[in-house]
Scaffold this motif. Sequence first.
Motif, mmCIF file in Angstrom:
data_model
loop_
_atom_site.group_PDB
_atom_site.id
_atom_site.type_symbol
_atom_site.label_atom_id
_atom_site.label_comp_id
_atom_site.label_asym_id
_atom_site.label_seq_id
_atom_site.Cartn_x
_atom_site.Cartn_y
_atom_site.Cartn_z
ATOM 1 N N SER A 10 33.562 37.983 38.725
ATOM 2 C CA SER A 10 34.807 37.443 38.793
ATOM 3 C C SER A 10 34.429 35.958 38.601
ATOM 4 O O SER A 10 35.152 35.626 38.273
ATOM 5 N N CYS A 11 33.761 34.899 39.007
ATOM 6 C CA CYS A 11 33.477 33.721 39.146
ATOM 7 C C CYS A 11 31.906 33.167 38.444
ATOM 8 O O CYS A 11 31.406 32.137 38.477
ATOM 9 N N SER A 12 31.349 34.249 38.374
ATOM 10 C CA SER A 12 29.413 34.178 37.522
ATOM 11 C C SER A 12 28.745 33.464 38.660
ATOM 12 O O SER A 12 27.771 32.768 38.716
ATOM 13 N N GLY A 13 28.860 33.188 40.167
ATOM 14 C CA GLY A 13 28.543 32.756 40.888
ATOM 15 C C GLY A 13 27.932 34.035 41.972
ATOM 16 O O GLY A 13 27.762 35.278 41.884
ATOM 17 N N GLY A 18 29.852 33.336 47.946
ATOM 18 C CA GLY A 18 30.835 33.539 48.469
ATOM 19 C C GLY A 18 32.051 32.576 48.239
ATOM 20 O O GLY A 18 32.432 32.380 49.083
ATOM 21 N N ARG A 19 31.859 32.477 46.980
ATOM 22 C CA ARG A 19 32.782 31.411 46.021
ATOM 23 C C ARG A 19 34.636 32.014 46.061
ATOM 24 O O ARG A 19 34.935 31.150 46.199
ATOM 25 N N CYS A 23 33.527 38.026 45.723
ATOM 26 C CA CYS A 23 32.019 37.637 46.553
ATOM 27 C C CYS A 23 32.189 37.479 47.876
ATOM 28 O O CYS A 23 31.610 38.493 48.216
ATOM 29 N N ARG A 24 33.343 37.452 48.412
ATOM 30 C CA ARG A 24 33.318 37.422 50.096
ATOM 31 C C ARG A 24 33.390 38.681 50.279
ATOM 32 O O ARG A 24 33.194 38.887 51.254
#
Length: 61
Positions: A10-13, A18-19, A23-24
């Motif tokens: 989703s965020c590429s992190g 946990g951005r 992620c979280r």
Amino acid sequence: MGSEDLVCASCSGLVIEGRCPTCRASREYLRRNSVTISPQLILAILAIIMMLTALAVRHAT
């Protein structure tokens, strides 16, 4: 590859950071379902291996 190397789609992190909510959620899922080995369990396994080895040596002679 460990869970700290996973990248969120989703965020590429990194998931471990946990951005975003995805992620979280993934980080929490991994945390709940991870297998941990306690030091007491390791010691118990080593003690069993040592006893079995001693019995095998005693039986061989």
